[in-house]
Design a protein around this motif. Sequence first.
Motif, PDB file in Angstrom:
ATOM      1  N   GLN A   1       1.822   6.964  -0.887  1.00  0.00           N
ATOM      2  CA  GLN A   1       0.946   5.653  -1.190  1.00  0.00           C
ATOM      3  C   GLN A   1       1.089   5.188  -2.692  1.00  0.00           C
ATOM      4  O   GLN A   1       1.316   6.203  -3.745  1.00  0.00           O
ATOM      5  CB  GLN A   1      -0.616   5.844  -0.911  1.00  0.00           C
TER       6      GLN A   1
ATOM      7  N   PHE B   1       0.811  -1.226   0.090  1.00  0.00           N
ATOM      8  CA  PHE B   1      -0.073   0.069  -0.118  1.00  0.00           C
ATOM      9  C   PHE B   1       0.924   1.173   0.010  1.00  0.00           C
ATOM     10  O   PHE B   1       0.407   2.106  -0.591  1.00  0.00           O
ATOM     11  CB  PHE B   1      -0.855   0.056   1.287  1.00  0.00           C
ATOM     12  N   SER B   2       2.140   1.223   0.718  1.00  0.00           N
ATOM     13  CA  SER B   2       2.762   2.640   0.881  1.00  0.00           C
ATOM     14  C   SER B   2       4.442   2.058   0.744  1.00  0.00           C
ATOM     15  O   SER B   2       4.787   0.956   0.874  1.00  0.00           O
ATOM     16  CB  SER B   2       2.470   3.412   2.130  1.00  0.00           C
TER      17      SER B   2
ATOM     18  N   GLN C   1       3.622  10.757   7.227  1.00  0.00           N
ATOM     19  CA  GLN C   1       3.028   9.395   6.405  1.00  0.00           C
ATOM     20  C   GLN C   1       3.735   9.059   5.053  1.00  0.00           C
ATOM     21  O   GLN C   1       4.101  10.328   4.482  1.00  0.00           O
ATOM     22  CB  GLN C   1       1.570   9.553   6.267  1.00  0.00           C
TER      23      GLN C   1
END
Length: 227
Positions: free
Chosen positions: A192, A142-143, A189
């Motif tokens: 993605q 996902f990332s 974060q």
Amino acid sequence: MEEFRAWKWMVPGTGFAALFVGLLFLQETGWRYAMFCGSGVAIVMVILAAQTVAGFRAYFRQVEVDQLVSRRRALADTAEVRLFEASRGMHPEAVRMLLKHRIEVWRIKELPSQDLLLPILDADPRITLPFLEHVLRNSNPFSIMPKRMLSDKSHSFDPRGVVTDYDQYDALHKLLEGRMWLTAGFGNQPGQWIEPWNPELIARRFGVTLYEEEEDVIEKLEVVGEQ
């Protein structure tokens, strides 16, 4: 200056100047034999002028030669030359010990084979192939791998010590963003993946094998199945 002296061009020059003044004086007197005397004086003046020019050139040529010789002697008269000249009166064993202590010993360290080859990405030469493999292997579907998993001011993936791990991460992130394979990170974060891109597909795009052991097992199973 042993061969050419200053008087060798100064004396003819002085004689030339004296005859020139005398020639002017003869012309002012109006003597009827002044023309004949002036012709003889002119011939002597030409000879003296030639001697003056030749002596002047030879004098300064000798000056340049002497300067060159002095410079070469100064360059040749080094500490090494003085040391070996002084060692003529020394005992041979003392000279041998002196030369023995002057030997330089170089210890050559053998480099690992992987340090002799540094594969880099053609898309961005700052990114090394080991760094790309490390990031993709620690990424999830996902990332991308978070930046905090690296060390700041570390050169773990650059043996040259030029590009830090953080700089390589930023360069790789920017490269993937520019190709629309990854979104921009938000705060702490990581970015993605943009479908259909994932670590395996990107690794295949760059010719990187992420899971060598699994592929070897699959190949062995295929061979066994064919048998």
